[in-house]
Structures are given as structure tokens and as C-alpha cells.
Design a protein around this motif. Sequence first.
Motif, PDB file in Angstrom:
ATOM      1  N   LYS A  24       0.821  -1.213   0.000  1.00  0.00           N
ATOM      2  CA  LYS A  24       0.000   0.000   0.000  1.00  0.00           C
ATOM      3  C   LYS A  24       0.856   1.264   0.000  1.00  0.00           C
ATOM      4  N   GLY A  25       1.927   1.282   0.790  1.00  0.00           N
ATOM      5  CA  GLY A  25       2.797   2.457   0.845  1.00  0.00           C
ATOM      6  C   GLY A  25       3.412   2.769  -0.501  1.00  0.00           C
ATOM      7  N   GLU A  26       3.809   1.738  -1.228  1.00  0.00           N
ATOM      8  CA  GLU A  26       4.396   1.952  -2.554  1.00  0.00           C
ATOM      9  C   GLU A  26       3.349   2.455  -3.534  1.00  0.00           C
ATOM     10  N   ASN A  27       2.128   1.938  -3.416  1.00  0.00           N
ATOM     11  CA  ASN A  27       1.026   2.428  -4.252  1.00  0.00           C
ATOM     12  C   ASN A  27       0.764   3.907  -3.998  1.00  0.00           C
ATOM     13  N   THR A  28       0.753   4.286  -2.739  1.00  0.00           N
ATOM     14  CA  THR A  28       0.505   5.686  -2.381  1.00  0.00           C
ATOM     15  C   THR A  28       1.614   6.581  -2.930  1.00  0.00           C
ATOM     16  N   ARG A  29       2.857   6.146  -2.754  1.00  0.00           N
ATOM     17  CA  ARG A  29       3.997   6.924  -3.255  1.00  0.00           C
ATOM     18  C   ARG A  29       3.901   7.096  -4.773  1.00  0.00           C
ATOM     19  N   ASN A  30       3.598   6.016  -5.479  1.00  0.00           N
ATOM     20  CA  ASN A  30       3.466   6.078  -6.942  1.00  0.00           C
ATOM     21  C   ASN A  30       2.304   6.972  -7.362  1.00  0.00           C
ATOM     22  N   HIS A  31       1.225   6.965  -6.582  1.00  0.00           N
ATOM     23  CA  HIS A  31       0.076   7.828  -6.861  1.00  0.00           C
ATOM     24  C   HIS A  31       0.478   9.302  -6.736  1.00  0.00           C
ATOM     25  N   ILE A  32       1.241   9.621  -5.699  1.00  0.00           N
ATOM     26  CA  ILE A  32       1.712  10.998  -5.516  1.00  0.00           C
ATOM     27  C   ILE A  32       2.580  11.417  -6.699  1.00  0.00           C
ATOM     28  N   ILE A  33       3.476  10.547  -7.124  1.00  0.00           N
ATOM     29  CA  ILE A  33       4.362  10.857  -8.253  1.00  0.00           C
ATOM     30  C   ILE A  33       3.551  11.082  -9.526  1.00  0.00           C
ATOM     31  N   ALA A  34       2.635  10.172  -9.821  1.00  0.00           N
ATOM     32  CA  ALA A  34       1.862  10.264 -11.074  1.00  0.00           C
ATOM     33  C   ALA A  34       0.982  11.511 -11.110  1.00  0.00           C
ATOM     34  N   LYS A  35       0.281  11.784 -10.028  1.00  0.00           N
ATOM     35  CA  LYS A  35      -0.607  12.960 -10.010  1.00  0.00           C
ATOM     36  C   LYS A  35       0.202  14.260 -10.007  1.00  0.00           C
ATOM     37  N   SER A  36       1.337  14.255  -9.310  1.00  0.00           N
ATOM     38  CA  SER A  36       2.192  15.445  -9.302  1.00  0.00           C
ATOM     39  C   SER A  36       2.802  15.677 -10.681  1.00  0.00           C
ATOM     40  N   ALA A  37       3.121  14.603 -11.378  1.00  0.00           N
ATOM     41  CA  ALA A  37       3.675  14.731 -12.730  1.00  0.00           C
ATOM     42  C   ALA A  37       2.678  15.436 -13.644  1.00  0.00           C
ATOM     43  N   GLU A  38       1.424  15.046 -13.550  1.00  0.00           N
ATOM     44  CA  GLU A  38       0.383  15.710 -14.353  1.00  0.00           C
ATOM     45  C   GLU A  38       0.257  17.181 -13.963  1.00  0.00           C
ATOM     46  N   LEU A  39       0.263  17.438 -12.668  1.00  0.00           N
ATOM     47  CA  LEU A  39       0.141  18.806 -12.160  1.00  0.00           C
ATOM     48  C   LEU A  39       1.298  19.676 -12.640  1.00  0.00           C
ATOM     49  N   PHE A  40       2.535  19.212 -12.446  1.00  0.00           N
ATOM     50  CA  PHE A  40       3.711  19.988 -12.844  1.00  0.00           C
ATOM     51  C   PHE A  40       3.763  20.197 -14.354  1.00  0.00           C
ATOM     52  N   ASN A  41       3.347  19.183 -15.107  1.00  0.00           N
ATOM     53  CA  ASN A  41       3.417  19.306 -16.573  1.00  0.00           C
ATOM     54  C   ASN A  41       2.366  20.270 -17.107  1.00  0.00           C
ATOM     55  N   GLN A  42       1.319  20.512 -16.323  1.00  0.00           N
ATOM     56  CA  GLN A  42       0.290  21.479 -16.733  1.00  0.00           C
ATOM     57  C   GLN A  42       0.544  22.875 -16.169  1.00  0.00           C
ATOM     58  N   LYS A  43       0.879  22.951 -14.880  1.00  0.00           N
ATOM     59  CA  LYS A  43       1.020  24.253 -14.223  1.00  0.00           C
ATOM     60  C   LYS A  43       2.463  24.674 -14.022  1.00  0.00           C
ATOM     61  N   GLY A  44       3.396  23.758 -14.242  1.00  0.00           N
ATOM     62  CA  GLY A  44       4.795  24.050 -13.985  1.00  0.00           C
ATOM     63  C   GLY A  44       5.156  23.809 -12.537  1.00  0.00           C
ATOM     64  N   TYR A  45       6.436  23.649 -12.301  1.00  0.00           N
ATOM     65  CA  TYR A  45       6.924  23.422 -10.938  1.00  0.00           C
ATOM     66  C   TYR A  45       6.688  24.661 -10.077  1.00  0.00           C
ATOM     67  N   ALA A  46       7.094  25.814 -10.578  1.00  0.00           N
ATOM     68  CA  ALA A  46       6.953  27.053  -9.802  1.00  0.00           C
ATOM     69  C   ALA A  46       5.488  27.405  -9.574  1.00  0.00           C
ATOM     70  N   GLY A  47       4.631  27.062 -10.535  1.00  0.00           N
ATOM     71  CA  GLY A  47       3.216  27.403 -10.439  1.00  0.00           C
ATOM     72  C   GLY A  47       2.397  26.428  -9.616  1.00  0.00           C
ATOM     73  N   SER A  48       3.033  25.370  -9.115  1.00  0.00           N
ATOM     74  CA  SER A  48       2.332  24.348  -8.333  1.00  0.00           C
ATOM     75  C   SER A  48       2.762  24.417  -6.872  1.00  0.00           C
ATOM     76  N   SER A  49       1.805  24.559  -5.994  1.00  0.00           N
ATOM     77  CA  SER A  49       2.099  24.629  -4.553  1.00  0.00           C
ATOM     78  C   SER A  49       1.885  23.257  -3.920  1.00  0.00           C
ATOM     79  N   LEU A  50       2.314  23.139  -2.685  1.00  0.00           N
ATOM     80  CA  LEU A  50       2.062  21.901  -1.946  1.00  0.00           C
ATOM     81  C   LEU A  50       0.559  21.682  -1.785  1.00  0.00           C
ATOM     82  N   SER A  51      -0.188  22.772  -1.642  1.00  0.00           N
ATOM     83  CA  SER A  51      -1.647  22.658  -1.557  1.00  0.00           C
ATOM     84  C   SER A  51      -2.220  22.083  -2.847  1.00  0.00           C
TER      85      SER A  51
END
Length: 197
Positions: A3-30
Amino acid sequence: MPKGENTRNHIIAKSAELFNQKGYAGSSLSDITESTGIKKGGIYRYFASKDEIAMEAYQYAGSVVVGKLKAAIELEDTAIGKLLVYLRVYENVVEAPPFIGGCPLLNLATESDDGNPQLREIARKGLAGTLDTMKAIIAGGVESGEFKADLDIEALATFTLSVMEGGIMISKLEGDNRHVRMNIESLMAYMRTLCLR
């Protein structure tokens, strides 16, 4: 998968989509917590910082695109066909890019040019890997007799990548896929002049 690995991979995948759309600087922890549905404490259980998430997220996004490129390249018999795959996977970049938000390499290279050395290094490695793969395809075309023996392999790889990324950038900016599609036709016509008759 635990489960922990699934959660970690989920964070990576969703963050990848977020960063690729809004950029690293434009994406907050929120933004990351909203995108993943995981609270801040849960994020920090797996990652020490936003930088750490970003490094893995961009590598993940690149691997998704590389997987799609490899699958499409395997279906091609010629060096020209294999090189054109790089543009064809982005033929519908406005509505259906191979990774949400467009080309991860282009987005990361543009954003991290001078501002974040770690992310810039990931972009640089992605660039080198892409060019190396293109050069290997072109070298194979020279060896098979498809391309002329005196072809400048590095120049054609650089030109192909430039035509690809330029077409993606213009198409995304204008909201019209025609630029990538025109570049496919123009690159194909150019590469045919490099072939043995």
C-alpha cells in the motif's frame, strides 16, 4: 504492490500531471494535496520536499512518453518512419498529448533553464537520451543504406528534435495541431532528400 508503494506512486503520477500542466513554480504543496487527495502529512511521509517530488514526477512523465515512443517505433521498418514517430505521437498535442500538459522535456527545459539546477539536470539528461536514441536510429539508416553514407547524424538528430519541439510549442500556444502536422510533412520531405536514390 504494498500500500505504501502504491501511495507513493500515486503521488508521483498525479504530481507529474500537475507539474506538466502548471509548472513546478506554479504548483504549490496545496495543489499537490488537492490533486492527490492526500494530506500534507501524508505527502511528507513519502517525500522530504516539493523538489524531491518534482524530480521523480518529471522522470515519471518522461518514462510514460518514452514508453509510447518505443511502442510506436517498433511498428516502423524505416529510419525515416522511426524518426517521424517523435512528431506523430504529438500529432494531436492540443487535445490528446501522450502525457497530459504536453511534452515533459519541453516544459521542464523551459521552466528550469536557470532557476533550478537539479531539475535542469533532469531535463539535460532527457535531452541527451532523446538525441542518443535519434542518432542510433539515423546511424541504423545509414548502415542499412536508407540514408547517404556522408550524412551528418548529429545534425539530423538535432534538427528532428528542434522541429518536433518547435511544432509542439507553436501548436500548444495557438491551440491548433496544424503546426505539428505541417512539420511532419516538411520533415518527411527533407529526410527524403537525404536518402540514397
